[in-house]
Design a protein around this motif. Sequence first.
Motif, PDB file in Angstrom:
ATOM      1  N   LEU A 350       0.920  -1.451  -0.393  1.00  0.00           N
ATOM      2  CA  LEU A 350      -0.411  -0.139   0.046  1.00  0.00           C
ATOM      3  C   LEU A 350       0.625   1.373  -0.064  1.00  0.00           C
ATOM      4  O   LEU A 350       1.852   1.427   0.954  1.00  0.00           O
ATOM      5  N   PRO A 351       0.791   2.053  -1.133  1.00  0.00           N
ATOM      6  CA  PRO A 351       1.282   3.351  -1.485  1.00  0.00           C
ATOM      7  C   PRO A 351       1.181   4.203   0.001  1.00  0.00           C
ATOM      8  O   PRO A 351       0.423   4.116   0.577  1.00  0.00           O
ATOM      9  N   GLU A 352       2.634   5.014   0.217  1.00  0.00           N
ATOM     10  CA  GLU A 352       3.013   6.272   1.271  1.00  0.00           C
ATOM     11  C   GLU A 352       1.366   6.736   1.262  1.00  0.00           C
ATOM     12  O   GLU A 352       1.091   7.420  -0.086  1.00  0.00           O
ATOM     13  N   ILE A 353       1.546   7.937   2.267  1.00  0.00           N
ATOM     14  CA  ILE A 353       0.276   8.303   1.920  1.00  0.00           C
ATOM     15  C   ILE A 353       0.499   9.925   2.490  1.00  0.00           C
ATOM     16  O   ILE A 353       1.421  10.265   3.330  1.00  0.00           O
ATOM     17  N   ARG A 354       0.592  11.388   1.568  1.00  0.00           N
ATOM     18  CA  ARG A 354       1.018  12.246   2.044  1.00  0.00           C
ATOM     19  C   ARG A 354       0.214  13.553   1.534  1.00  0.00           C
ATOM     20  O   ARG A 354      -0.663  13.248   0.977  1.00  0.00           O
ATOM     21  N   VAL A 355       0.082  14.432   2.443  1.00  0.00           N
ATOM     22  CA  VAL A 355      -1.305  15.581   2.722  1.00  0.00           C
ATOM     23  C   VAL A 355       0.602  17.003   3.599  1.00  0.00           C
ATOM     24  O   VAL A 355       0.585  16.973   3.940  1.00  0.00           O
ATOM     25  N   ALA A 356       0.105  17.878   1.779  1.00  0.00           N
ATOM     26  CA  ALA A 356       1.001  19.133   2.449  1.00  0.00           C
ATOM     27  C   ALA A 356       0.393  20.128   3.522  1.00  0.00           C
ATOM     28  O   ALA A 356      -1.268  20.208   2.953  1.00  0.00           O
ATOM     29  N   TRP A 357       0.603  20.776   3.777  1.00  0.00           N
ATOM     30  CA  TRP A 357       0.754  21.787   4.504  1.00  0.00           C
ATOM     31  C   TRP A 357       0.988  22.994   4.739  1.00  0.00           C
ATOM     32  O   TRP A 357       2.167  22.764   4.277  1.00  0.00           O
ATOM     33  N   TRP A 358       0.852  24.498   5.475  1.00  0.00           N
ATOM     34  CA  TRP A 358       1.737  24.838   5.773  1.00  0.00           C
ATOM     35  C   TRP A 358       1.460  25.784   7.098  1.00  0.00           C
ATOM     36  O   TRP A 358       0.202  25.837   7.239  1.00  0.00           O
ATOM     37  N   ASN A 359       2.938  25.323   7.250  1.00  0.00           N
ATOM     38  CA  ASN A 359       2.888  25.918   9.058  1.00  0.00           C
ATOM     39  C   ASN A 359       3.035  27.532   9.108  1.00  0.00           C
ATOM     40  O   ASN A 359       3.686  28.315   8.147  1.00  0.00           O
ATOM     41  N   ALA A 360       1.113  27.881  10.109  1.00  0.00           N
ATOM     42  CA  ALA A 360       1.306  29.089  10.228  1.00  0.00           C
ATOM     43  C   ALA A 360       2.282  29.910  10.698  1.00  0.00           C
ATOM     44  O   ALA A 360       2.882  30.914  11.155  1.00  0.00           O
ATOM     45  N   LYS A 361       3.072  29.052  11.778  1.00  0.00           N
ATOM     46  CA  LYS A 361       4.230  29.369  12.611  1.00  0.00           C
ATOM     47  C   LYS A 361       6.072  29.960  12.275  1.00  0.00           C
ATOM     48  O   LYS A 361       5.885  30.311  12.804  1.00  0.00           O
ATOM     49  N   LEU A 362       5.807  28.450  11.738  1.00  0.00           N
ATOM     50  CA  LEU A 362       6.986  28.699  10.620  1.00  0.00           C
ATOM     51  C   LEU A 362       6.935  28.927   9.602  1.00  0.00           C
ATOM     52  O   LEU A 362       7.986  28.951   8.621  1.00  0.00           O
ATOM     53  N   ASN A 363       6.025  29.064   9.337  1.00  0.00           N
ATOM     54  CA  ASN A 363       6.381  29.670   7.577  1.00  0.00           C
ATOM     55  C   ASN A 363       6.299  29.323   6.596  1.00  0.00           C
ATOM     56  O   ASN A 363       7.682  29.871   6.141  1.00  0.00           O
ATOM     57  N   ARG A 364       6.136  27.934   6.816  1.00  0.00           N
ATOM     58  CA  ARG A 364       7.386  27.034   5.166  1.00  0.00           C
ATOM     59  C   ARG A 364       6.356  25.764   4.590  1.00  0.00           C
ATOM     60  O   ARG A 364       5.223  25.443   5.870  1.00  0.00           O
ATOM     61  N   LYS A 365       6.540  24.863   3.518  1.00  0.00           N
ATOM     62  CA  LYS A 365       5.545  24.040   3.606  1.00  0.00           C
ATOM     63  C   LYS A 365       5.974  22.675   4.292  1.00  0.00           C
ATOM     64  O   LYS A 365       7.476  22.577   4.349  1.00  0.00           O
ATOM     65  N   GLU A 366       5.594  22.054   4.557  1.00  0.00           N
ATOM     66  CA  GLU A 366       4.838  21.007   5.217  1.00  0.00           C
ATOM     67  C   GLU A 366       4.902  19.897   5.092  1.00  0.00           C
ATOM     68  O   GLU A 366       3.435  19.977   4.105  1.00  0.00           O
ATOM     69  N   TYR A 367       4.712  17.863   5.031  1.00  0.00           N
ATOM     70  CA  TYR A 367       3.851  16.779   4.637  1.00  0.00           C
ATOM     71  C   TYR A 367       3.839  15.888   6.085  1.00  0.00           C
ATOM     72  O   TYR A 367       4.319  16.290   7.511  1.00  0.00           O
ATOM     73  N   ALA A 368       2.440  15.457   6.236  1.00  0.00           N
ATOM     74  CA  ALA A 368       2.395  14.716   6.866  1.00  0.00           C
ATOM     75  C   ALA A 368       2.154  13.962   6.229  1.00  0.00           C
ATOM     76  O   ALA A 368       1.562  13.110   4.811  1.00  0.00           O
ATOM     77  N   THR A 369       2.271  12.426   7.004  1.00  0.00           N
ATOM     78  CA  THR A 369       2.648  11.370   6.095  1.00  0.00           C
ATOM     79  C   THR A 369       2.784   9.975   6.880  1.00  0.00           C
ATOM     80  O   THR A 369       2.803   9.786   8.040  1.00  0.00           O
ATOM     81  N   LEU A 370       2.258   9.203   5.773  1.00  0.00           N
ATOM     82  CA  LEU A 370       1.645   7.998   6.982  1.00  0.00           C
ATOM     83  C   LEU A 370       2.806   6.906   6.142  1.00  0.00           C
ATOM     84  O   LEU A 370       2.519   6.769   4.716  1.00  0.00           O
ATOM     85  N   PRO A 371       3.580   5.627   6.213  1.00  0.00           N
ATOM     86  CA  PRO A 371       4.511   4.965   5.292  1.00  0.00           C
ATOM     87  C   PRO A 371       3.649   4.061   4.483  1.00  0.00           C
ATOM     88  O   PRO A 371       2.206   3.627   5.706  1.00  0.00           O
ATOM     89  N   ALA A 372       4.415   3.840   3.840  1.00  0.00           N
ATOM     90  CA  ALA A 372       4.199   1.698   3.022  1.00  0.00           C
ATOM     91  C   ALA A 372       3.702   1.705   4.293  1.00  0.00           C
ATOM     92  O   ALA A 372       4.485   1.242   4.560  1.00  0.00           O
ATOM     93  N   ARG A 373       2.887   0.552   3.513  1.00  0.00           N
ATOM     94  CA  ARG A 373       2.414  -1.186   4.421  1.00  0.00           C
ATOM     95  C   ARG A 373       2.184  -1.944   3.546  1.00  0.00           C
ATOM     96  O   ARG A 373       1.685  -2.313   2.423  1.00  0.00           O
ATOM     97  N   THR A 374       2.965  -3.104   4.148  1.00  0.00           N
ATOM     98  CA  THR A 374       2.627  -4.398   3.392  1.00  0.00           C
ATOM     99  C   THR A 374       1.149  -5.313   3.432  1.00  0.00           C
ATOM    100  O   THR A 374       1.906  -6.068   5.167  1.00  0.00           O
ATOM    101  N   LEU A 375       0.502  -5.437   2.790  1.00  0.00           N
ATOM    102  CA  LEU A 375      -0.587  -6.705   3.182  1.00  0.00           C
ATOM    103  C   LEU A 375      -0.220  -7.490   2.852  1.00  0.00           C
ATOM    104  O   LEU A 375       0.190  -8.392   1.898  1.00  0.00           O
ATOM    105  N   THR A 376      -0.633  -9.550   4.096  1.00  0.00           N
ATOM    106  CA  THR A 376      -0.012  -9.934   3.199  1.00  0.00           C
ATOM    107  C   THR A 376      -1.577 -11.104   3.070  1.00  0.00           C
ATOM    108  O   THR A 376      -2.310 -11.018   3.859  1.00  0.00           O
ATOM    109  N   VAL A 377      -1.525 -11.783   1.737  1.00  0.00           N
ATOM    110  CA  VAL A 377      -2.560 -12.183   1.573  1.00  0.00           C
ATOM    111  C   VAL A 377      -2.486 -14.022   1.379  1.00  0.00           C
ATOM    112  O   VAL A 377      -1.448 -13.843   0.748  1.00  0.00           O
TER     113      VAL A 377
END
Length: 540
Positions: A350-377
Amino acid sequence: MVNRLVLLLMLCISPACWAYSSLTASVDANPVVANQSFVLTVIADDEVDANALDTTALQRQFTVVRNNVSRSTQIINFNTRRETRWQLVLIPKDTGTVTIPPLTADGLQSQPITLKVVADNAEAGQLATVFMKAGLNEHEVWLGQPVDYWVKLYLAAELQRGQLTEPQLANASVMQLGQDKNSNEVVNGRRYRVIERHYLVTPQQAGTLTLKGSDFSGDILKPGRSNDLFARSLSTPVQVMGSPLTLTVKQPPASFTEPWLVANAVSLSEQWNPQQLTVKVGDPITRIINLTAVGTSEAALPNLKLDYPKGLKSYPDKAERGDDPQGKEIVARLQQSTAIVASSAGEYTLPEIRVAWWNAKLNRKEYATLPARTLTVLPSEASASPAPASAPSQPEQAQPRQPQESSLWRYLSMLLALALVLTFIWGYRRQPTAAAVTVAPSPQPGPERGFTQAAQNNDLQRALKLLPAHLDGIRGPTPSLTQVRQQFPELAPELDRLQQARFGRQQHPAQTTELLRLVAAAQQKVQQNQQHLPELNPKA
C-alpha cells in the motif's frame, strides 16, 4: 349646596384643570464615552401623543438606538397628575463638547444641554458603568487561517438583560469558541463584573479587511431606591458599539501547488481491524485513517486520495468530519474508513500517503505522512486443497541396455492384464440377477441445494461461501470467488454490491435474490450451449 360642592370637586379633578405646560430634558451621565450609549429623558407634564416629540435635530450628532415612550396617571388627595415620558438611547458620533439641541412637542420646547464626549480609552473605565474591550490575537493571517476575536464586557451594575452580537466580516465564517467566562476586575478603583467571549473568524478573501466589532444592548438596574413618583422600573437601557478592527489576509504562496491547508500542526494516523496485516483471500480488513489539524476548521481539510494495488477491492465509507474547540484554538478531524477485500493471494504494498500543509507558525511548507504498508494475503481454505502426494524422486541409475528382454516382459505384462480384465467381465455376467433391496441414504444438502437455500433465506455469508462449489465444473474449476469472477464475469457487479453490503462500515441488509437469478441464468445458458454441441461420434 351639596350638589354645588360635588360639581366643584369634579371640575377640579377634570383634565381641564391640569393643562400641558412644560417639557423638560435631562441626561443620565455627563460626560459620556464615545461608542457608548447614554439616556436622554424628555418629560411632558400631561398626556401627549407618542409621536409628538420631534427627534430630527438629534440625528446629526447622535445615533438614536432606542426610543421608549410611557404614560402614567396618579391621583393624590383628589389631585390628578399625568405624565408622558420619552427615553432615548443615544450614542455620540464625535468626541469633544457637543450640544443636545432643544426638542419640541405640541408647541413646547425643552432647554438645550451641553454634553462632553470623551474618547474610548483608560478614562472610560473611570466614567462608564458599562464598557467593552475587544481585539484580535493576530492582525495578519493567511487565507483560510482562523483568527481569534475576543471581547470583554465590563459591568459595574447588575445586568437585568443583555445581548452581545457576533463580529461581522465580509466573506468570512464566524463561530463562537466555547462558553462565556465570568470574572471580576478592578479598573481605576472600581469593581467590575467581566464577561469574556471568544469568536473564531476564518477569512475566505485576501486583502486588507475591516472587521466590525461586537455590539452590546441591554438593561441594567439602578443602584439604591428610586425617587420616581410613579414607581417605575429601576432599570435603564444601555448600548455599547464595538470598534472596527483591521485584518490583513495574505494569499497562499505560488510555490504551494497542492490543495491549500494552513494550520499550526497536522498529523496522520491509521488503525487496522483486525490489527495484523495478514489475511486470507475473501476475508475483509478495515483500515481507518485519521487526519488531525490544529488551528483550522474541518471544512479546510482536503479529501484523502487512497490508491490500492490491483487485486485488492476497496469499499470506502463517507468521510466523517468534525471540529473540537480546545482552549483558544480549534482542532479539526477527518476520519476515512475503508473495507479491503483481497481477490487473490500474495503480498500487496500500500503506497505512502502524504498531505501537504503550510505551517502558519514557521511560515514554511511541510508534509504529514503515513509510511507504506505491506499486506500479506494467504490462500483461502477453498483454494488451499493439498496437492496429491507424489513418490519421492529417486536418482536414475544407469542400466545396461537389454532391448530384447525388456520388450518380452512388457508384452507378457500386457497379455496378463488383458486376461485378468476379461476374466472379471465373464464372471460378472454369469452372476444370477436378483432383486437387491437398497437403502436410500438420507438426502444431504449438497453444494447446489445449500447455495440455493442460503440465497433464498438471504443468508449472504453462507451463499457466498457455497457459490464456488455450486458453480464448480460448469465452465471450469472454481475453488474460490476469484475464479468465479473469472469464469462468470456477468456475476462480478452483483458480487461487488453484495460484498460492499457485507464488508462496508455502514452495513445494511443485502438481498441475494438477484444473485440467485443471475446464477440460474448462467447455468441455463451453459446447458443450452451443451445441447447444441455436435456429437463426437455421429452415427452413419
